[in-house]
Design a protein around this motif. Structure first.
Motif, PDB file in Angstrom:
ATOM      1  N   THR A  68       0.853  -0.968  -0.018  1.00 54.21           N
ATOM      2  CA  THR A  68       0.104  -0.003  -0.015  1.00 54.21           C
ATOM      3  C   THR A  68       0.819   1.168  -0.042  1.00 54.21           C
ATOM      4  O   THR A  68       0.585   2.277  -0.632  1.00 54.21           O
ATOM      5  N   VAL A  69       2.096   1.296   0.685  1.00 49.10           N
ATOM      6  CA  VAL A  69       2.814   2.322   0.928  1.00 49.10           C
ATOM      7  C   VAL A  69       3.804   2.481  -0.696  1.00 49.10           C
ATOM      8  O   VAL A  69       3.878   3.534  -0.997  1.00 49.10           O
ATOM      9  N   LYS A  70       4.297   1.348  -0.873  1.00 43.43           N
ATOM     10  CA  LYS A  70       5.435   1.562  -2.012  1.00 43.43           C
ATOM     11  C   LYS A  70       4.598   1.486  -3.348  1.00 43.43           C
ATOM     12  O   LYS A  70       4.882   2.150  -4.198  1.00 43.43           O
ATOM     13  N   VAL A  71       3.571   0.966  -3.551  1.00 43.13           N
ATOM     14  CA  VAL A  71       2.737   0.625  -4.827  1.00 43.13           C
ATOM     15  C   VAL A  71       1.422   1.001  -4.386  1.00 43.13           C
ATOM     16  O   VAL A  71       0.565   0.161  -4.607  1.00 43.13           O
ATOM     17  N   PRO A  72       0.899   2.169  -4.151  1.00 39.90           N
ATOM     18  CA  PRO A  72      -0.561   2.409  -3.955  1.00 39.90           C
ATOM     19  C   PRO A  72      -1.393   2.144  -5.099  1.00 39.90           C
ATOM     20  O   PRO A  72      -2.647   1.862  -4.658  1.00 39.90           O
ATOM     21  N   ASN A  73      -1.222   2.111  -6.151  1.00 42.12           N
ATOM     22  CA  ASN A  73      -1.941   1.934  -7.279  1.00 42.12           C
ATOM     23  C   ASN A  73      -2.469   0.501  -7.500  1.00 42.12           C
ATOM     24  O   ASN A  73      -3.537   0.166  -7.978  1.00 42.12           O
ATOM     25  N   ILE A  74      -1.695  -0.470  -6.844  1.00 41.67           N
ATOM     26  CA  ILE A  74      -1.933  -1.920  -7.028  1.00 41.67           C
ATOM     27  C   ILE A  74      -3.109  -2.410  -5.824  1.00 41.67           C
ATOM     28  O   ILE A  74      -3.701  -3.298  -6.148  1.00 41.67           O
ATOM     29  N   LYS A 121     -10.311  -3.395  -8.591  1.00 49.61           N
ATOM     30  CA  LYS A 121     -10.184  -4.798  -9.101  1.00 49.61           C
ATOM     31  C   LYS A 121      -9.122  -5.888  -8.387  1.00 49.61           C
ATOM     32  O   LYS A 121      -9.484  -6.936  -8.242  1.00 49.61           O
ATOM     33  N   PHE A 122      -7.992  -5.252  -8.275  1.00 45.96           N
ATOM     34  CA  PHE A 122      -6.970  -6.070  -7.375  1.00 45.96           C
ATOM     35  C   PHE A 122      -7.495  -6.593  -6.224  1.00 45.96           C
ATOM     36  O   PHE A 122      -7.370  -7.798  -5.911  1.00 45.96           O
ATOM     37  N   ARG A 123      -8.331  -5.904  -5.453  1.00 47.69           N
ATOM     38  CA  ARG A 123      -8.870  -6.127  -4.143  1.00 47.69           C
ATOM     39  C   ARG A 123     -10.041  -7.168  -4.147  1.00 47.69           C
ATOM     40  O   ARG A 123     -10.024  -8.121  -3.352  1.00 47.69           O
ATOM     41  N   ILE A 124     -10.731  -7.006  -5.349  1.00 54.77           N
ATOM     42  CA  ILE A 124     -11.761  -7.985  -5.311  1.00 54.77           C
ATOM     43  C   ILE A 124     -11.321  -9.077  -5.808  1.00 54.77           C
ATOM     44  O   ILE A 124     -11.717 -10.161  -5.383  1.00 54.77           O
ATOM     45  N   ILE A 125     -10.247  -9.223  -6.793  1.00 59.01           N
ATOM     46  CA  ILE A 125      -9.640 -10.523  -7.084  1.00 59.01           C
ATOM     47  C   ILE A 125      -9.151 -11.319  -6.040  1.00 59.01           C
ATOM     48  O   ILE A 125      -9.459 -12.688  -5.952  1.00 59.01           O
ATOM     49  N   VAL A 126      -8.321 -10.820  -5.272  1.00 57.46           N
ATOM     50  CA  VAL A 126      -7.615 -11.241  -3.954  1.00 57.46           C
ATOM     51  C   VAL A 126      -8.849 -11.778  -2.944  1.00 57.46           C
ATOM     52  O   VAL A 126      -8.991 -13.008  -2.442  1.00 57.46           O
ATOM     53  N   THR A 127      -9.989 -11.147  -3.110  1.00 58.39           N
ATOM     54  CA  THR A 127     -11.046 -11.585  -1.916  1.00 58.39           C
ATOM     55  C   THR A 127     -11.516 -13.028  -2.483  1.00 58.39           C
ATOM     56  O   THR A 127     -11.776 -13.708  -1.938  1.00 58.39           O
ATOM     57  N   ILE A 128     -12.063 -12.708  -3.844  1.00 60.24           N
ATOM     58  CA  ILE A 128     -12.456 -13.983  -4.418  1.00 60.24           C
ATOM     59  C   ILE A 128     -11.690 -15.336  -4.714  1.00 60.24           C
ATOM     60  O   ILE A 128     -12.131 -16.327  -4.180  1.00 60.24           O
ATOM     61  N   VAL A 129     -10.564 -14.869  -4.999  1.00 63.60           N
ATOM     62  CA  VAL A 129      -9.592 -16.176  -4.721  1.00 63.60           C
ATOM     63  C   VAL A 129      -9.406 -16.589  -3.367  1.00 63.60           C
ATOM     64  O   VAL A 129      -9.394 -17.822  -3.284  1.00 63.60           O
ATOM     65  N   GLY A 130      -9.053 -16.008  -2.533  1.00 59.63           N
ATOM     66  CA  GLY A 130      -9.294 -16.222  -0.941  1.00 59.63           C
ATOM     67  C   GLY A 130     -10.257 -17.160  -0.546  1.00 59.63           C
ATOM     68  O   GLY A 130     -10.246 -18.041   0.122  1.00 59.63           O
ATOM     69  N   THR A 131     -11.355 -16.535  -1.054  1.00 64.03           N
ATOM     70  CA  THR A 131     -12.696 -17.484  -0.662  1.00 64.03           C
ATOM     71  C   THR A 131     -12.638 -18.725  -1.210  1.00 64.03           C
ATOM     72  O   THR A 131     -13.063 -19.504  -0.575  1.00 64.03           O
ATOM     73  N   ILE A 132     -12.381 -18.754  -2.593  1.00 65.58           N
ATOM     74  CA  ILE A 132     -12.415 -20.004  -3.212  1.00 65.58           C
ATOM     75  C   ILE A 132     -11.480 -20.830  -2.611  1.00 65.58           C
ATOM     76  O   ILE A 132     -11.632 -22.268  -2.558  1.00 65.58           O
ATOM     77  N   ILE A 133     -10.043 -20.524  -2.134  1.00 68.18           N
ATOM     78  CA  ILE A 133      -9.174 -21.388  -1.768  1.00 68.18           C
ATOM     79  C   ILE A 133      -9.826 -21.915  -0.223  1.00 68.18           C
ATOM     80  O   ILE A 133      -9.588 -23.042  -0.342  1.00 68.18           O
TER      81      ILE A 133
END
Length: 106
Positions: A30-36, A40-52
């Motif tokens: 969040t500090v070094k690469v705030p745009n990432i 969409k990135f956060r949504i994808i991380v949430t979906i992948v984490g939930t699926i796993i």
């Protein structure tokens, strides 16, 4: 009784460590690469984490014995723990990215 309590304490400690790792990595990103750490990135991380996490939980439902004497049971146990840690790490990571993003915008 002692083994059960010890097991739960080990699980609690591992969750705390997992949360700490996810928080540290989320802060760095969040500090070094705030745009990432946005939309969409956060949504994808949430979906992948939930699926796993669902794969780990539903995969555990098919287990027929619990004494862990066979190779298949050992493999099932290892996969369950790996998937559980990875899924919870991604969920913790997404939550902390959101919190760090909001705190940096204030």
């Amino acid at each position: 009784m002692n083994a059960v309590l010890q097991h739960y304490l080990i699980v609690a400690l591992s969750i705390i460590i997992n949360f700490g790792l996810a928080s540290g990595i989320a802060w760095i990103i969040t500090v070094k690469v705030p745009n990432i750490a946005k939309g969409k990135f956060r949504i994808i991380v949430t979906i992948v984490g939930t699926i796993i996490l669902l794969i780990a939980a539903i995969g555990r439902l098919g287990q027929t014995t619990w004494n862990g004497n066979t190779d298949a049971e050992h493999l099932d146990n290892i996969l369950f723990w790996i998937l559980s840690y990875l899924g919870s790490f991604l969920i913790f990571f997404e939550i902390m990215c959101g919190l760090f993003r909001r705190s940096n915008e204030c």
